[in-house]
Design an enzyme around this catalytic site. Structure first.
Site, PDB file in Angstrom:
ATOM      1  N   THR A  52      20.978 -50.483  16.274  1.00  0.00           N
ATOM      2  CA  THR A  52      21.729 -50.963  15.112  1.00  0.00           C
ATOM      3  C   THR A  52      23.001 -50.165  14.846  1.00  0.00           C
ATOM      4  OG1 THR A  52      21.653 -50.990  12.682  1.00  0.00           O
ATOM      5  CG2 THR A  52      20.049 -49.593  13.770  1.00  0.00           C
TER       6      THR A  52
ATOM      7  N   GLU B 244      23.759 -49.246  12.046  1.00  0.00           N
ATOM      8  CA  GLU B 244      23.395 -48.233  11.043  1.00  0.00           C
ATOM      9  C   GLU B 244      23.344 -46.837  11.659  1.00  0.00           C
ATOM     10  OE1 GLU B 244      22.350 -47.791   7.620  1.00  0.00           O
ATOM     11  OE2 GLU B 244      23.651 -49.539   7.497  1.00  0.00           O
TER      12      GLU B 244
ATOM     13  N   TYR C   6      16.035 -45.093   7.938  1.00  0.00           N
ATOM     14  CA  TYR C   6      16.050 -46.188   8.922  1.00  0.00           C
ATOM     15  C   TYR C   6      17.000 -45.849  10.077  1.00  0.00           C
ATOM     16  CZ  TYR C   6      17.436 -50.757  10.870  1.00  0.00           C
ATOM     17  OH  TYR C   6      17.741 -51.788  11.716  1.00  0.00           O
TER      18      TYR C   6
ATOM     19  N   LYS D 191      16.092 -45.120  14.052  1.00  0.00           N
ATOM     20  CA  LYS D 191      16.663 -45.930  15.142  1.00  0.00           C
ATOM     21  C   LYS D 191      17.418 -45.063  16.150  1.00  0.00           C
ATOM     22  CE  LYS D 191      15.633 -50.351  14.169  1.00  0.00           C
ATOM     23  NZ  LYS D 191      15.148 -51.355  15.128  1.00  0.00           N
TER      24      LYS D 191
HETATM   25  P1  NAP Z   1      13.275 -58.749  10.285  1.00  0.00           P
HETATM   26  O1  NAP Z   1      13.578 -60.155   9.936  1.00  0.00           O
HETATM   27  O2  NAP Z   1      12.979 -57.772   9.207  1.00  0.00           O
HETATM   28  O3  NAP Z   1      12.043 -58.772  11.318  1.00  0.00           O
HETATM   29  C1  NAP Z   1      11.345 -57.604  11.655  1.00  0.00           C
HETATM   30  C2  NAP Z   1      10.125 -58.005  12.468  1.00  0.00           C
HETATM   31  O4  NAP Z   1       9.363 -56.833  12.755  1.00  0.00           O
HETATM   32  C3  NAP Z   1       9.169 -58.956  11.730  1.00  0.00           C
HETATM   33  O5  NAP Z   1       8.576 -59.814  12.665  1.00  0.00           O
HETATM   34  C4  NAP Z   1       8.114 -57.992  11.190  1.00  0.00           C
HETATM   35  O6  NAP Z   1       6.860 -58.601  10.923  1.00  0.00           O
HETATM   36  C5  NAP Z   1       8.012 -57.059  12.371  1.00  0.00           C
HETATM   37  N1  NAP Z   1       7.386 -55.793  12.059  1.00  0.00           N
HETATM   38  C6  NAP Z   1       7.655 -54.942  11.050  1.00  0.00           C
HETATM   39  N2  NAP Z   1       6.857 -53.850  11.124  1.00  0.00           N
HETATM   40  C7  NAP Z   1       6.048 -54.049  12.198  1.00  0.00           C
HETATM   41  C8  NAP Z   1       4.991 -53.310  12.782  1.00  0.00           C
HETATM   42  N3  NAP Z   1       4.602 -52.142  12.275  1.00  0.00           N
HETATM   43  N4  NAP Z   1       4.383 -53.798  13.881  1.00  0.00           N
HETATM   44  C9  NAP Z   1       4.757 -54.985  14.414  1.00  0.00           C
HETATM   45  N5  NAP Z   1       5.744 -55.751  13.891  1.00  0.00           N
HETATM   46  C10 NAP Z   1       6.378 -55.271  12.792  1.00  0.00           C
HETATM   47  O7  NAP Z   1      14.445 -58.115  11.155  1.00  0.00           O
HETATM   48  P2  NAP Z   1      15.581 -58.865  12.026  1.00  0.00           P
HETATM   49  O8  NAP Z   1      16.777 -59.043  11.185  1.00  0.00           O
HETATM   50  O9  NAP Z   1      14.968 -59.989  12.726  1.00  0.00           O
HETATM   51  O10 NAP Z   1      15.926 -57.700  13.059  1.00  0.00           O
HETATM   52  C11 NAP Z   1      15.222 -57.566  14.292  1.00  0.00           C
HETATM   53  C12 NAP Z   1      15.359 -56.146  14.803  1.00  0.00           C
HETATM   54  O11 NAP Z   1      16.748 -55.855  14.992  1.00  0.00           O
HETATM   55  C13 NAP Z   1      14.841 -55.068  13.870  1.00  0.00           C
HETATM   56  O12 NAP Z   1      14.333 -54.025  14.675  1.00  0.00           O
HETATM   57  C14 NAP Z   1      16.080 -54.581  13.136  1.00  0.00           C
HETATM   58  O13 NAP Z   1      15.899 -53.245  12.708  1.00  0.00           O
HETATM   59  C15 NAP Z   1      17.110 -54.702  14.219  1.00  0.00           C
HETATM   60  N6  NAP Z   1      18.492 -54.980  13.775  1.00  0.00           N
HETATM   61  C16 NAP Z   1      18.757 -55.983  12.908  1.00  0.00           C
HETATM   62  C17 NAP Z   1      20.081 -56.255  12.556  1.00  0.00           C
HETATM   63  C18 NAP Z   1      20.435 -57.385  11.624  1.00  0.00           C
HETATM   64  O14 NAP Z   1      21.552 -57.376  11.088  1.00  0.00           O
HETATM   65  N7  NAP Z   1      19.562 -58.366  11.432  1.00  0.00           N
HETATM   66  C19 NAP Z   1      21.107 -55.473  13.093  1.00  0.00           C
HETATM   67  C20 NAP Z   1      20.788 -54.462  13.994  1.00  0.00           C
HETATM   68  C21 NAP Z   1      19.472 -54.230  14.341  1.00  0.00           C
HETATM   69  P3  NAP Z   1       6.561 -59.333   9.489  1.00  0.00           P
HETATM   70  O15 NAP Z   1       7.181 -60.706   9.592  1.00  0.00           O
HETATM   71  O16 NAP Z   1       5.084 -59.346   9.449  1.00  0.00           O
HETATM   72  O17 NAP Z   1       7.195 -58.487   8.431  1.00  0.00           O
HETATM   73  O1  G4F Z   2      22.340 -56.686   3.676  1.00  0.00           O
HETATM   74  P1  G4F Z   2      22.087 -55.232   3.629  1.00  0.00           P
HETATM   75  O2  G4F Z   2      20.813 -54.771   3.015  1.00  0.00           O
HETATM   76  O3  G4F Z   2      22.251 -54.725   5.126  1.00  0.00           O
HETATM   77  P2  G4F Z   2      22.475 -53.278   5.775  1.00  0.00           P
HETATM   78  O4  G4F Z   2      22.060 -52.196   4.875  1.00  0.00           O
HETATM   79  O5  G4F Z   2      23.866 -53.244   6.294  1.00  0.00           O
HETATM   80  O6  G4F Z   2      21.417 -53.322   6.977  1.00  0.00           O
HETATM   81  C1  G4F Z   2      21.284 -54.484   7.800  1.00  0.00           C
HETATM   82  O7  G4F Z   2      22.163 -54.369   8.891  1.00  0.00           O
HETATM   83  C2  G4F Z   2      21.884 -53.282   9.794  1.00  0.00           C
HETATM   84  C3  G4F Z   2      22.954 -53.321  10.878  1.00  0.00           C
HETATM   85  O8  G4F Z   2      24.070 -52.578  10.454  1.00  0.00           O
HETATM   86  C4  G4F Z   2      20.496 -53.490  10.355  1.00  0.00           C
HETATM   87  F1  G4F Z   2      20.205 -52.516  11.262  1.00  0.00           F
HETATM   88  C5  G4F Z   2      19.486 -53.468   9.216  1.00  0.00           C
HETATM   89  O9  G4F Z   2      18.188 -53.713   9.771  1.00  0.00           O
HETATM   90  C6  G4F Z   2      19.827 -54.569   8.246  1.00  0.00           C
HETATM   91  O10 G4F Z   2      19.623 -55.813   8.898  1.00  0.00           O
HETATM   92  O11 G4F Z   2      23.264 -54.502   2.861  1.00  0.00           O
HETATM   93  C7  G4F Z   2      24.619 -54.660   3.230  1.00  0.00           C
HETATM   94  C8  G4F Z   2      25.515 -53.962   2.201  1.00  0.00           C
HETATM   95  C9  G4F Z   2      25.105 -52.517   1.905  1.00  0.00           C
HETATM   96  O12 G4F Z   2      26.261 -51.730   1.857  1.00  0.00           O
HETATM   97  C10 G4F Z   2      24.487 -52.573   0.524  1.00  0.00           C
HETATM   98  O13 G4F Z   2      24.621 -51.392  -0.243  1.00  0.00           O
HETATM   99  O14 G4F Z   2      25.404 -54.668   0.963  1.00  0.00           O
HETATM  100  C11 G4F Z   2      25.290 -53.731  -0.081  1.00  0.00           C
HETATM  101  N1  G4F Z   2      24.631 -54.370  -1.236  1.00  0.00           N
HETATM  102  C12 G4F Z   2      25.217 -54.585  -2.430  1.00  0.00           C
HETATM  103  N2  G4F Z   2      24.335 -55.170  -3.250  1.00  0.00           N
HETATM  104  C13 G4F Z   2      23.375 -54.817  -1.271  1.00  0.00           C
HETATM  105  C14 G4F Z   2      23.183 -55.340  -2.552  1.00  0.00           C
HETATM  106  N3  G4F Z   2      22.400 -54.865  -0.324  1.00  0.00           N
HETATM  107  C15 G4F Z   2      21.217 -55.433  -0.665  1.00  0.00           C
HETATM  108  N4  G4F Z   2      20.235 -55.519   0.270  1.00  0.00           N
HETATM  109  N5  G4F Z   2      20.989 -55.940  -1.931  1.00  0.00           N
HETATM  110  C16 G4F Z   2      21.938 -55.901  -2.904  1.00  0.00           C
HETATM  111  O15 G4F Z   2      21.713 -56.354  -4.031  1.00  0.00           O
END
Ligand code: NAP
Ligand code: G4F
Length: 350
Positions: free
Chosen positions: A132, A134, A156, A160
């Protein structure tokens, strides 16, 4: 026929990746966690009854915090490709449950890599680690590339970083075909409801339909590089089809603030608006009215913030021939349309 196993198949990315792999004729094994309520809603359209012969999607119970379940699933399925998407993926929540986040997000990756090694699958099984942006945290360079040093700002992000380096370590020590995708934020209609884009779309759509008065948010000034999850899972798959295992940044190369994202959703909903105030006193009103539609709640601020993220994915574009099909506007349009439809169909609101 290729076999893949997806840890985290029930999540946003897991569901799009499962779709992609099924389309490519893979047999897809997915690991789901036991939960007291159904957690497979993103997979309903792909689900195949266990009594169907030769089904292509097979779900197993497991958990990346449980070494034996990880190891026995890998032995049982003998996959060509493993995608580790399983994680406690919410940055703010990681400050509340740091130890669990480390166990799942850091040691979870190690458990899978160890299982590959323990079962002698180093030459057969390729591994993808969901890294990520992050990890860049307090960014040391703009834009961020594969060479930018990490400076994580949350439990987090720290977890990672461990998963990233243990993946590199197993690649170098045991010649495992292991890749880190360093993915910047990616969204979709399937995004979890507490991430900011989905929360904004859901809140403003409810306001449009007179189902909610005010949307409460935290820091509006943070800048993110937002892409679409459907485009990003293609990059994951492409990484595992290369000749050599490497790490890749996946991003759009454009960033906007959370506040601008709110503006774009309001425009998509044809709501005329006016911002007033600064910092904690920032508010947004429907123009020429007293209806406050966005307000700040300090509880949504984090102990530390990642102020700005902007990725450079030249390497992925060149080597993977990866390209994006959505821009921010088309992604927001899709998220808004699906949200309005789902709210209108929701029995609670009829
Ligand atoms: P998500 O919607 O939160 O999905 C996370 C998945 O992991 C869900 O299937 C969840 O199961 C499962 N999980 C959580 N804890 C677990 C455990 N202990 N054992 C087995 N499975 C578990 O996340 P996403 O947005 O699809 O992201 C997928 C991956 O990419 C994550 O690793 C995230 O950190 C990484 N990532 C995401 C972004 C982004 O912007 N979306 C960016 C960079 C990296 P449940 O459905 O049961 O909760
Ligand atoms: O949507 P967010 O919670 O995403 P964040 O923290 O960037 O993390 C996501 O992206 C990462 C990749 O860079 C992934 F690795 C991670 O698993 C996840 O998918 O927040 C985005 C921004 C932050 O700066 C936060 O402070 O939005 C700001 N924010 C403002 N108000 C809020 C809110 N975030 C959340 N969740 N809820 C609010 O009400």
């Amino acid at each position: 026929m290729k076999k893949a196993i997806i840890f985290g198949i029930t999540g946003q990315d897991g569901s799009y990746l499962a779709e992609l792999l099924l389309k490519k004729k893979y047999i897809v094994h997915g690991v789901i966690r036991r939960s007291s309520s159904f957690n497979t809603s993103r997979l309903n359209h792909l689900y195949q009854d266990p009594h169907i012969k030769n089904r292509k999607l097979i779900l197993h119970y497991g958990d990346v915090t449980d070494s034996i379940s990880v190891s026995s699933l890998i032995k049982k399925t003998l996959p060509h490709e493993i995608y580790n998407l399983a994680a406690q993926s919410h940055v703010a929540v990681s400050f509340e449950v740091p130890e669990y986040t480390a166990n799942a997000d850091a040691i979870g990756a190690l458990r899978i890599l160890e299982a590959i090694r323990f079962h002698g699958l180093e030459k057969k099984t390729k591994f993808y680690q969901a890294g990520t942006s992050e990890m860049y945290g307090k960014v040391m360079q703009v834009p961020q590339t594969e060479k930018t040093p990490f400076y994580p700002r949350s439990p987090y992000g720290v977890a990672k970083v461990y998963a990233h380096w243990i993946t590199v370590n197993y690649r170098e020590a045991y010649n495992i075909f292991a890749c880190n995708g360093i993915l910047f934020n990616h969204e979709s209609p399937r995004r979890g409801g507490t991430f900011v884009t989905k929360k904004i779309v859901n809140g403003l759509c409810k306001i449009k339909l007179n189902l909610q008065k005010t949307l409460y948010l935290g820091n509006l000034e943070a800048k993110r590089d937002w892409g679409h999850a459907k485009d990003y899972v293609v990059a994951m798959w492409k990484m595992l089809q290369q000749k050599k295992p490497k790490d890749y940044v996946i991003a759009t190369g454009k960033q906007i603030t959370v506040k601008k994202f709110v503006n774009m959703v309001l425009n998509e909903l044809s709501i005329d608006f006016l911002w007033t105030g600064k910092g904690m006193n920032t508010s947004c009103y429907i123009k020429n009215s007293k209806s406050k539609i966005v307000a700040i709640d300090k509880n949504y601020y984090r102990p530390l913030e990642v102020d700005t993220l902007l990725g450079n994915s030249s390497k992925a574009k060149k080597e993977l021939k990866w390209k994006i099909s959505y821009n921010l506007k088309s992604m927001i349009k899709e998220m808004v349309n699906e949200e309005l439809n789902s709210l209108k169909n929701d029995k609670k609101y009829r």
